[in-house]
Design an enzyme around this catalytic site. Sequence first.
Site, mmCIF file in Angstrom:
data_model
loop_
_atom_site.group_PDB
_atom_site.id
_atom_site.type_symbol
_atom_site.label_atom_id
_atom_site.label_comp_id
_atom_site.label_asym_id
_atom_site.label_seq_id
_atom_site.Cartn_x
_atom_site.Cartn_y
_atom_site.Cartn_z
ATOM 1 C CD GLU A 100 -4.098 -33.826 -35.736
ATOM 2 O OE1 GLU A 100 -3.944 -32.914 -36.680
ATOM 3 O OE2 GLU A 100 -4.745 -33.954 -34.827
ATOM 4 C CB CYS A 130 1.050 -38.543 -28.101
ATOM 5 S SG CYS A 130 -0.632 -38.690 -27.722
ATOM 6 C CB CYS A 144 -12.913 -41.916 -30.860
ATOM 7 S SG CYS A 144 -13.081 -43.006 -29.484
ATOM 8 C CB CYS A 187 -15.347 -38.522 -24.320
ATOM 9 S SG CYS A 187 -14.928 -40.306 -23.935
ATOM 10 C CB CYS A 219 -12.479 -36.001 -26.337
ATOM 11 S SG CYS A 219 -11.407 -36.719 -27.468
ATOM 12 C CB CYS A 246 -4.573 -34.167 -23.610
ATOM 13 S SG CYS A 246 -3.112 -34.628 -22.909
HETATM 14 N N1 SAH Z 1 -9.482 -42.687 -26.034
HETATM 15 C C1 SAH Z 1 -8.321 -42.953 -24.828
HETATM 16 C C2 SAH Z 1 -6.992 -42.374 -25.169
HETATM 17 C C3 SAH Z 1 -7.012 -40.888 -26.057
HETATM 18 S S1 SAH Z 1 -7.539 -39.434 -25.085
HETATM 19 C C4 SAH Z 1 -8.811 -42.408 -23.581
HETATM 20 O O1 SAH Z 1 -9.882 -41.944 -23.828
HETATM 21 O O2 SAH Z 1 -8.323 -42.511 -22.386
HETATM 22 C C5 SAH Z 1 -5.911 -39.140 -23.900
HETATM 23 C C6 SAH Z 1 -6.286 -38.275 -22.986
HETATM 24 O O3 SAH Z 1 -6.907 -36.947 -23.154
HETATM 25 C C7 SAH Z 1 -7.825 -38.779 -22.257
HETATM 26 O O4 SAH Z 1 -7.529 -38.827 -20.690
HETATM 27 C C8 SAH Z 1 -8.810 -38.051 -22.499
HETATM 28 O O5 SAH Z 1 -9.643 -38.191 -21.694
HETATM 29 C C9 SAH Z 1 -8.027 -36.413 -22.441
HETATM 30 N N2 SAH Z 1 -8.519 -35.533 -23.080
HETATM 31 C C10 SAH Z 1 -9.508 -35.760 -24.196
HETATM 32 N N3 SAH Z 1 -9.938 -34.505 -24.733
HETATM 33 C C11 SAH Z 1 -9.253 -33.593 -23.915
HETATM 34 C C12 SAH Z 1 -9.017 -32.178 -23.731
HETATM 35 N N4 SAH Z 1 -10.007 -31.396 -24.605
HETATM 36 N N5 SAH Z 1 -8.570 -31.557 -22.823
HETATM 37 C C13 SAH Z 1 -7.637 -32.221 -22.122
HETATM 38 N N6 SAH Z 1 -7.717 -33.614 -22.061
HETATM 39 C C14 SAH Z 1 -8.536 -34.116 -22.907
HETATM 40 FE FE1 SF4 Z 2 -12.375 -41.343 -27.979
HETATM 41 FE FE2 SF4 Z 2 -11.673 -38.975 -26.989
HETATM 42 FE FE3 SF4 Z 2 -13.292 -40.520 -25.432
HETATM 43 FE FE4 SF4 Z 2 -10.654 -41.029 -25.844
HETATM 44 S S1 SF4 Z 2 -11.510 -39.178 -24.569
HETATM 45 S S2 SF4 Z 2 -12.476 -42.556 -25.941
HETATM 46 S S3 SF4 Z 2 -10.384 -40.678 -27.788
HETATM 47 S S4 SF4 Z 2 -13.797 -39.599 -27.601
#
Ligand code: SAH
Ligand code: SF4
Length: 392
Positions: free
Chosen positions: A115, A128, A135, A139, A142, A369
Site C-alpha cells: 500500500e 508514504c 515486515c 511491533c 502495528c 499510520c
Molecule cells: N518500519 C518503520 C516504518 C513504518 S511504520 C518503522 O517502524 O519506523 C511508520 C510509523 O507508524 C512508525 O513510527 C510506527 O511505529 C507507527 N505505527 C505503527 N502502527 C501504528 C498504529 N497502529 N498507530 C499509530 N502509529 C503506528
Molecule cells: Fe515493521 Fe510495523 Fe514495526 Fe515498522 S512499526 S518495524 S512496519 S512491525
Amino acid sequence: MDPKAPITQDVLTIPRKLPDGPQNIIGLTRPALRDALIAAGTKEKQAKMRAGQIWQWLYHWGVRDFDQMTNLSKDYRAMLAETFVISLPEVVTRQISDDGTRKYLVRIAGGHEVEVVYIPETDRGTLCISSQVGCTLTCSFCHTGTQKLVRNLTPGEIIGQVMLARDDLDEWPEQGARNTAAPRLLSNIVLMGMGEPLYNFENVRDAMKIALDPEGIALSRRRITLSTSGVVPEIARTAEEIGCQLAVSFHATTDQVRDKLVPINKRWPIADLLDALRVYPKASNSERITFEYVMLDGVNDSDEDARRLVKLIEGIPAKINLIPFNEWPGAPYKRSSNNRIRAFADIVYNAGYSSPVRKPRGEDIMAACGQLKSATERQRKSRAQIAQETGL
Ligand code: SAH
Ligand code: SF4
C-alpha cells in the site's frame, strides 16, 4: 530467547538482473544504467551521455515508451526496446478519503501487494511509500507487523510508487513547457509505509538516489524522511549513503516497555539506539531527528514517561511527533485520551521540544499510520521460483 541472538531475516530479494530477457530499466541507478548500456553494445565514451538522456526522459518527463525519446536515433531506440522494459507496479485500487488522502493498493511482480498513501496538506503533499511486503518485525501495535514478510521490494518497485503517484496526480511536466514555479503536489516522501526500510537498505538507498537526482524527480534531502524501528548498525550508513531526514519509532522510555512494543529493542536497546542517533544529524548534515511516539492508553503515556523521554534525548536536535494510536481490527491497545495526549505534549513542549500531535489522516479508508496491511501472505517459495515469476 537470547536477546543478543540475531533476528532471523528470512527475506527474499529479487535479483536485479535475470540472465536473459529484457531488464526493467526503472530502478537502475545512473552508474548501473551506464553499465547496462555498455553491456548492450553502447560505446563506453558515449554511455554516460546516453544514460543522462534516457534518465531525463524517464524521471523528468515521465515518458514510458522508448519511441518517445526523440533525441536518440531510431536504431538506438529499437535497441533499447529490445534490451529493456519500462515497468512500474500496477495500481489495483485507489481509495480517496473524505479528507483527500489517497490510498493505492499496488501489485508488484509475483502478484504481491503493498500500500501507498498520498497525504495532501496546505503546504506540502507527502507520499508514504512501502519498502517491503509485510515486515519481519512484530511491533505489537502495528497492523503491518501481523503480516508475515513476503519479500523486499526492488529499487524499481520503490521508486515506481513515486512515479505512479505522480501519474495519478498528473504531475509530469508537459513536454516543451517551461518550468513553472507552481508548488509540487508530491513534494515529500516518507518511508513510513509497510516494512522496515533499513532491512532493505541497498534497494531503498538506490531508489532514493533516483528520487534525489537533480535531473529527474529532484526532491531535496530535506524532503525525504526514512523511518526506522531502530536498526542501529544501518543508521550510520543511512547518514553516509542517503543523507535524508531520519525518524525513529521510539515509543517507550524504558527497555522493559520498548522490548514489548518494538521487539527489535531486545537486540539494540535504548542506550545503543541513542548513541547512534546522537551522531546522525552531523554525519548526515540534517537538522533534527524526529522521535515518533505512539500514544497507547495506560502503556507509555504517563507524565513520568514524558519526563523520562525528554531526559533521554537531551542534547539531540529533535522533534517529538506524538501519534495517537490508530486502531485496527483485533488491536491489543487503545488510543490515549485527548487530555492525556495534551498533558504529555505540554511536558515535552515545556522542555523545549516541538511536539506536534500527528493528525490521523485517511482513517476512513484505513490509510493512517500503522494500519497498512495487504492481503498477501507468505507462501514458502524458493528464491529461483520468485526470480522466475517476476520476469524483470
Ligand atoms: N518500519 C518503520 C516504518 C513504518 S511504520 C518503522 O517502524 O519506523 C511508520 C510509523 O507508524 C512508525 O513510527 C510506527 O511505529 C507507527 N505505527 C505503527 N502502527 C501504528 C498504529 N497502529 N498507530 C499509530 N502509529 C503506528
Ligand atoms: Fe515493521 Fe510495523 Fe514495526 Fe515498522 S512499526 S518495524 S512496519 S512491525
